[in-house]
Design an enzyme around this catalytic site. Sequence first.
Site, mmCIF file in Angstrom:
data_model
loop_
_atom_site.group_PDB
_atom_site.id
_atom_site.type_symbol
_atom_site.label_atom_id
_atom_site.label_comp_id
_atom_site.label_asym_id
_atom_site.label_seq_id
_atom_site.Cartn_x
_atom_site.Cartn_y
_atom_site.Cartn_z
ATOM 1 C CB VAL A 31 -1.052 -0.105 1.287
ATOM 2 C CG1 VAL A 31 -0.249 0.205 2.553
ATOM 3 C CG2 VAL A 31 -1.999 0.814 1.035
ATOM 4 C CD GLU A 32 -1.452 4.053 -2.675
ATOM 5 O OE1 GLU A 32 -1.495 2.640 -2.862
ATOM 6 O OE2 GLU A 32 -2.493 4.571 -3.280
ATOM 7 C CB ALA A 33 0.645 4.415 3.622
#
Length: 507
Positions: A321-323
């Site tokens: 996930v891009e976080a």
Amino acid sequence: MSFKEITSREAAAMIPDGAVVSANGFVMAAVADELCYALEQRFLETGAPRDLSLVSVTSVGDGGERGLNRLAHKGLIKKLIAGHINLMPKLQQMIFSEDIEGYNLPQGVIAQLMRDIGARRPGLVTQIGLGTFVDPRFSGGRLNSISKDELNEIVTMDGKDYIRYKPFPKIDFAFLRGTRADRNGNISMEKEAAVADALSIAQACHTLGGKVIVQVEETVDDLPPHAVRVPGVLVDYVVRTSDMKFHTQTAAADYNPAYSGQTRAPQGAMPTLPAGPRRIIALRALKELKQGGVVNLGIGMPEGIAAVAEEKGVSDFTLTVEAGGIGGSPLSGVEFGATLNPEAIIFQHQLFDFYHGGGLDQAFLGLAEADPQGNINVSKFGPRIAGCGGFICITQSTPELYFIGTFTAKGLEVEIADGKLRIISEGSIKKFKRSIEQLTFSAARAKELRQKVVFITERCVLRLTDGGLKLTEIAPGADLEKDILAHMEFRPLIADDLREMDADVFL
């Protein structure tokens, strides 16, 4: 390093009129919410400061009152530059009403640009964004008529077009959050579900002569060096939170150690996805997962894939996930950005380096509206300005793209009987339209990059071809004319070998 411990009210009192404030966070993970609250209270009490510019890599808020939503007051804010805006609805409305300037750039671009500003580089040069609404030949990311800044430009190198995203000229204050600060101002983040862009924002602010303020749970004498995520040489002020309501791990969880790797939740900890369109779509998408693949799941509908994968015992792939979370099961809703049982949590700009370098094998992303050519809008729908988030970065870097969502929206109800799909109530909003409001995914660019592009809904599957969208699968029980073509504003190509979607998706 000399730093000073102050209160949140003292921190807010330092912000002058016209300052540029950059806030770290992802939804409510790693958000310095007490600093936002104190700044809001100062403005409500005194009318100062005024005309602030806010810079955030992504949505720093919970979709309600917290995070940067607290600062959505006329006079307090002049400008917002952000990668994602969907969970900052009050700021969305101010942009739509032209009370403030608004700019939307790709999330990974802003993350990497912060790093480059910290190194005094002349901006970020990349092909990310070409052919979309952030391309300066279109709107350049400007979201309303009062937004006049030119944040990027086209440059040509070796005969190829690139976009240069210009460095921000100043960042006066950085609002960061950590877990602990030691006596030298070093910051740990071991209880955070995401570290997001804490280090790169601190570096950018420091380089530009600004002040870095960090909200923490506690102060200690010393931290192990490997625990330090933001070194004290970058920190000017530390604020110990006065109330843990301002320091929740996510928008929904006060603290879950399985989100930050302190413990591991048992298999089956994720809730089962109930029967309905979302489950059908997730099960069909699951069939596309490559063994051993590295995958990104977008916000919204794609989040369901993690749930059905765990339920079905499918585990031979790595979700990201891009976080910054790698491995484990990405969470959904207002906990998007957090991961259950992550294997690693890295800074967001590092993960986007991996994405932009082609590290992903597949991406499963949301489907809002598409046109006959296969272009997609997920970023703007009238007054709802969601922003592109990581969508442009991921779709222009990944070889296989799957856009998943219901065929229509608002009011759709379906049932499964005897392995067949039946539409009980049709959605009132068509998603396959003659034209779209904003171009977030460029089909022409995807063809240049020779990407595989598939659209998965609860009643059919389409693929991007040289001639446009082609219908290749139809759900058992669905009628081609009545249930599909009648709810599209254009007629797609139809495969000669049109087949039924697999029956086990509808059990």
